[in-house]
Every structure is written in structure tokens, then in C-alpha cells.
Design a protein around this motif. Structure first.
Motif, PDB file in Angstrom:
ATOM      1  N   VAL A 241       0.774  -1.262  -0.077  1.00  0.00           N
ATOM      2  CA  VAL A 241      -0.014  -0.081  -0.015  1.00  0.00           C
ATOM      3  C   VAL A 241       0.999   1.090   0.065  1.00  0.00           C
ATOM      4  CG1 VAL A 241      -1.800   1.054   1.155  1.00  0.00           C
ATOM      5  CG2 VAL A 241      -1.764  -1.208   1.386  1.00  0.00           C
ATOM      6  N   ASP A 242       0.724   1.918  -1.330  1.00  0.00           N
ATOM      7  CA  ASP A 242       1.631   3.099  -1.344  1.00  0.00           C
ATOM      8  C   ASP A 242       3.132   2.700  -0.938  1.00  0.00           C
ATOM      9  OD1 ASP A 242      -0.291   4.711  -1.968  1.00  0.00           O
ATOM     10  OD2 ASP A 242      -0.944   5.039  -0.023  1.00  0.00           O
ATOM     11  N   GLY A 243       3.618   1.702  -1.219  1.00  0.00           N
ATOM     12  CA  GLY A 243       5.080   1.245  -1.152  1.00  0.00           C
ATOM     13  C   GLY A 243       5.237   0.701   0.171  1.00  0.00           C
ATOM     14  N   ARG A 244       4.358   0.556   1.034  1.00  0.00           N
ATOM     15  CA  ARG A 244       4.240  -0.127   2.417  1.00  0.00           C
ATOM     16  C   ARG A 244       3.769  -1.474   2.401  1.00  0.00           C
ATOM     17  NH1 ARG A 244       1.096   2.777   4.696  1.00  0.00           N
ATOM     18  NH2 ARG A 244      -0.692   1.039   5.114  1.00  0.00           N
ATOM     19  N   GLU A 245       4.616  -2.430   3.044  1.00  0.00           N
ATOM     20  CA  GLU A 245       4.331  -3.888   2.790  1.00  0.00           C
ATOM     21  C   GLU A 245       3.558  -4.415   3.909  1.00  0.00           C
ATOM     22  OE1 GLU A 245       7.651  -6.396   1.777  1.00  0.00           O
ATOM     23  OE2 GLU A 245       8.033  -5.259  -0.197  1.00  0.00           O
ATOM     24  N   GLU A 246       2.499  -5.165   3.723  1.00  0.00           N
ATOM     25  CA  GLU A 246       1.959  -5.765   4.984  1.00  0.00           C
ATOM     26  C   GLU A 246       1.442  -7.180   4.574  1.00  0.00           C
ATOM     27  OE1 GLU A 246      -1.625  -3.690   5.832  1.00  0.00           O
ATOM     28  OE2 GLU A 246      -0.718  -1.630   5.943  1.00  0.00           O
ATOM     29  N   VAL A 247       1.969  -7.963   5.666  1.00  0.00           N
ATOM     30  CA  VAL A 247       1.599  -9.354   5.253  1.00  0.00           C
ATOM     31  C   VAL A 247       0.296  -9.643   5.637  1.00  0.00           C
ATOM     32  CG1 VAL A 247       2.299 -11.649   6.195  1.00  0.00           C
ATOM     33  CG2 VAL A 247       4.054 -10.048   5.754  1.00  0.00           C
ATOM     34  N   ILE A 248      -0.492 -10.506   4.813  1.00  0.00           N
ATOM     35  CA  ILE A 248      -1.783 -11.056   5.120  1.00  0.00           C
ATOM     36  C   ILE A 248      -1.855 -12.388   5.868  1.00  0.00           C
ATOM     37  CG2 ILE A 248      -3.931 -11.820   4.022  1.00  0.00           C
ATOM     38  CD1 ILE A 248      -3.363  -9.982   1.580  1.00  0.00           C
ATOM     39  N   SER A 249      -0.904 -13.282   5.197  1.00  0.00           N
ATOM     40  CA  SER A 249      -0.888 -14.671   5.502  1.00  0.00           C
ATOM     41  C   SER A 249       0.224 -15.366   5.343  1.00  0.00           C
ATOM     42  CB  SER A 249      -2.158 -15.560   5.178  1.00  0.00           C
ATOM     43  OG  SER A 249      -1.793 -15.720   3.746  1.00  0.00           O
ATOM     44  N   GLU A 250       0.929 -16.216   6.137  1.00  0.00           N
ATOM     45  CA  GLU A 250       2.115 -16.946   6.198  1.00  0.00           C
ATOM     46  C   GLU A 250       1.585 -18.386   6.691  1.00  0.00           C
ATOM     47  OE1 GLU A 250       6.249 -15.386   6.201  1.00  0.00           O
ATOM     48  OE2 GLU A 250       5.214 -14.066   7.542  1.00  0.00           O
ATOM     49  N   VAL A 251       1.663 -19.372   5.974  1.00  0.00           N
ATOM     50  CA  VAL A 251       1.000 -20.685   6.254  1.00  0.00           C
ATOM     51  C   VAL A 251       1.573 -21.791   5.703  1.00  0.00           C
ATOM     52  CG1 VAL A 251      -1.417 -19.498   6.908  1.00  0.00           C
ATOM     53  CG2 VAL A 251      -0.837 -20.585   4.696  1.00  0.00           C
TER      54      VAL A 251
END
Length: 237
Positions: A67-77
Motif C-alpha cells: 500500500v503506497d510502497g508499504r508492505e503488509e503481510v496477510i498470511s504465512e501458512v
């Protein structure tokens, strides 16, 4: 007699070396020929079709937003599938998850109450739950693919794979409702005609500055896997 015998041994040795040298030269030449003849469109179609027929596999999946260059993790499974049954474990939205989907029933471990929640899903199809982590192959089913490009060859867990890229229209209702401009890279085990690894990127329909990324690797394909319901009287393993 000894001189004749020695000459025969020398001739035999030279013949063996020539045959061995020819074989060693033939293998890479043949390998190059086979790879040069691979049609990326045909290989992608064959591998995606074969993946729908496999009975079991394990996988590692990571998804996130930028988002606007900022990374956010949704899932790691990490997950495993056996026929219609699924078990996955890891984190989703910074929350530990341990979920089983077996015979219409969802077993979800609640880390706060330290108890298993048992829910009748009302469906025998995990895709209808709209949780791509439960069925990672749903992210890689296409309505149509106009152009498939051959990127090259890369190893995945020691297996040489054909790497292709494409921009298809997708079948997943979940993906299609929120995202567009899909870009895929897929690592195809061209000898077995199965997908070993795949990534996708897409742009949010409402906010073009938000991009989705999903990466998944498949292993233990069509190997024996048994998934049984957890003991709901106990905590998670």
C-alpha cells in the motif's frame, strides 16, 4: 600372444572411452534440444490441467499487500491437502491459525480460549469458503490466457523448471471481485508437467496504489497424506 592381448585391451578401452564420451556429449545436447522445443503455452495448459487431477500435496503460501510502497503481510501458512480435506497452520493477519477442513466441518483452534471451535461449513467445496489459503490452486485457474512468455529455466528444490509469465483472466470470484491487472510467474516441472511454484501480483480495483502479492510452493505432490480431525478435547499440537 601377450602383445596381441594388450592391443585388444587398448582397443577395447579406446572404444569404451569413445562411447562414453559420445554419450556424455549427447546428453546435454539432447537436453538442450528438448528445452528449446518447449512451448510455454502448451506447457502451462498441460500443467494447470494436471494440477486439477492430483489427489494430495503440501504447500507453503505467503500473501500480502503493498500500500503506497508499504508492505503488509496477510498470511504465512503451511498446508496439506488430501482429496477434499485440508489442514493449514501459520499466521493470518498477525493471528496464529490452525484450521482443519474435513467433510463439511471446519475445526478452528482459538488461541485466546485455547479451545477448538467446530463449525458446520454447509458446503463440501472448500473454494466456496472464499479462503484462498485453504485451496491455493484456486488462485491459479484461468478463464483465458492470451499470451504466455518463456522467461527461462530455474531450479525449484533441485528440480529444473520452465519459468513462464502471463497475464490471464482468472476464475476465482474472490480475486476477480477485488483485483485486476493480474501478472503471474509459474515454475513448471516440464518433465512431470506439474507446477512447483507460482506467484501472482494484482492491482486493487478501488485503489491502484494497493497491490496484492501471493507466492506458493507445492511439494509432496501425489504422495500419501492422511488428514484426520484434531482431538477437540485437547489443545493444539
Amino acid at each position: 600372444m601377450r602383445t596381441i592381448s594388450n592391443k585388444r585391451w587398448i582397443a577395447l578401452t579406446i572404444t569404451i572411452l569413445l562411447i562414453l564420451g559420445g554419450y556424455l556429449a549427447y546428453r546435454p545436447a539432447m537436453d538442450y534440444y528438448v528445452k528449446s522445443k518447449l512451448d510455454p503455452q502448451v506447457e502451462l495448459s498441460a500443467s494447470t490441467q494436471k494440477m486439477t487431477q492430483i489427489k494430495s500435496y503440501r504447500y507453503v503460501l505467503k500473501s500480502g499487500f503493498t500500500v503506497d510502497g508499504r508492505e503488509e503481510v496477510i498470511s504465512e501458512v503451511e498446508g496439506e491437502k488430501e482429496q477434499g480435506n485440508t489442514h493449514l497452520k501459520g499466521e493470518m493477519v498477525n493471528t496464529p491459525v490452525d484450521i482443519y477442513y474435513i467433510d463439511r466441518t471446519i475445526y478452528n483452534y482459538d488461541s485466546f480460549s485455547e479451545k477448538w471451535l467446530v463449525i458446520d461449513s454447509g458446503t463440501t467445496n472448500s473454494e466456496e469458503l472464499l479462503i484462498s489459503e485453504l485451496n491455493p490452486l484456486s488462485n491459479f485457474r484461468f478463464k483465458s490466457v492470451s499470451t504466455v512468455e518463456k522467461v527461462g529455466f530455474e531450479p525449484v528444490d533441485g528440480t529444473e523448471c520452465l519459468l513462464v509469465s502471463c497475464q490471464p483472466s482468472v476464475e476465482s470470484q474472490l480475486l476477480e471481485s477485488l483485483w485486476d491487472n493480474f501478472k503471474y510467474q509459474i515454475w513448471i516441472d516440464y518433465k512431470q508437467q506439474i507446477i512447483r511454484k507460482a506467484t501472482l501480483e494484482a492491482t486493487n480495483k478501488q485503489n491502484p496504489n494497493t497491490r496484492l502479492s501471493i507466492a506458493v510452493e507445492f511439494y509432496d505432490i501425489d504422495q500419501p497424506i492422511t488428514i484426520e480431525p484434531p482431538d477437540t478435547t485437547k489443545g493444539t499440537n
